[in-house]
Write an enzyme that holds these catalytic residues in place. Structure first.
Site, PDB file in Angstrom:
ATOM      1  CB  CYS A 107     -59.820  28.597  25.810  1.00 60.65           C
ATOM      2  SG  CYS A 107     -58.515  27.487  26.377  1.00 60.65           S
ATOM      3  CG  HIS A 208     -57.340  30.582  22.382  1.00 59.53           C
ATOM      4  ND1 HIS A 208     -57.763  31.586  23.231  1.00 59.53           N
ATOM      5  CD2 HIS A 208     -56.935  29.567  23.172  1.00 59.53           C
ATOM      6  CE1 HIS A 208     -57.598  31.201  24.489  1.00 59.53           C
ATOM      7  NE2 HIS A 208     -57.099  29.979  24.485  1.00 59.53           N
ATOM      8  CD  GLU A 210     -58.745  34.298  21.268  1.00 63.80           C
ATOM      9  OE1 GLU A 210     -59.543  33.437  20.840  1.00 63.80           O
ATOM     10  OE2 GLU A 210     -57.922  34.065  22.171  1.00 63.80           O
TER      11      GLU A 210
END
Ligand code: MN
Length: 236
Positions: A107, A208, A210
């Site tokens: 990001c 994202h 994660e």
């Protein structure tokens, strides 16, 4: 042992924080990983030692980069900026690059990579597209699709022409750095991933991964990054 640095946020000028998902994603992907949280500091001699210590760098999400780094004045839609974090991350990126160590930018991390190597950003994409890039949905939800461009590392990693990803950004890459190429775009043309055109792994993704730890593509991306870190480490 694989020492992976994770950049952090500075909040209210005194709290240094990071979202736990970044740490978990690395540790779950590879048991060799020792996550090393990198506090926001700007002392160059310490930053240099950090880079010497690390086998790879994970640039995390966060606020906006000061547009002075791409020679623009702040526009009304610019969000919160953090001058110390900008200074630190730009130094880390160039030093890790000099040492040919792998970098994964997420990001803001994708955007700061582009800026570090001479690219620039759209300070706000709200009026540039009718596609929603700030999802009002759970963080792990695959919200919009992206097209993975052929002849890219990302295509090799995902083995797919299109995947779905989450989206939490109001800025995006405008002019891409001459050292990078676009690796993925949304249907509105917004760049969703970039990769370095040099001989070691430097990749930025606008989404994202994660937050999508059960997602096959997110797993592949972290696995590939850490394998590259292991390969580079064994060469050094
Ligand atoms: Mn998006």
């Amino acid at each position: 042992m694989l020492k992976i640095g994770i950049t952090m946020n500075l909040k209210e000028e005194r709290n240094i924080t990071v979202t736990k998902e970044y740490v978990d994603s690395l540790v779950r992907t590879c048991k060799e990983v020792v996550p090393i949280l990198l506090p926001v500091i700007t002392e160059k001699e310490v930053l240099l030692k950090m880079c010497n210590l690390l086998d790879g760098l994970l640039l995390t999400g966060g606020g906006d980069i000061d547009p002075k780094y791409y020679k623009e004045e702040p526009q009304l839609e610019l969000g919160e900026i953090n001058p110390l974090r900008d200074e630190m991350e730009l130094f880390l990126i160039l030093e890790m690059y000099r040492q040919k160590k792998p970098i994964l930018g997420i990001c803001r991390g994708c955007q700061v990579l582009n800026v570090a190597f001479g690219g620039n950003l759209f300070q706000d994409i709200t009026n540039l597209t009718t596609l929603q890039h700030k999802q009002l949905a759970p963080r792990n939800y695959a919200f919009h699709s992206i097209k993975i461009l052929r002849d890219t590392l990302l295509y090799k990693i995902f083995c797919k022409e299109s995947i779905r990803v989450n989206s939490f950004h109001h800025q995006a890459i405008n002019n891409i750095s001459p050292l990078f190429k676009a690796a993925a775009r949304t249907s509105d043309g917004i760049i969703e991933a970039i990769e370095g055109t040099f001989d070691f792994f430097v990749v930025g993704v606008q989404w994202h991964p994660e937050c999508m730890q059960e997602d096959e593509n997110a797993k592949r991306l972290f696995s590939f990054f850490l394998r590259e870190c292991l390969n580079v480490k064994s060469r050094l």
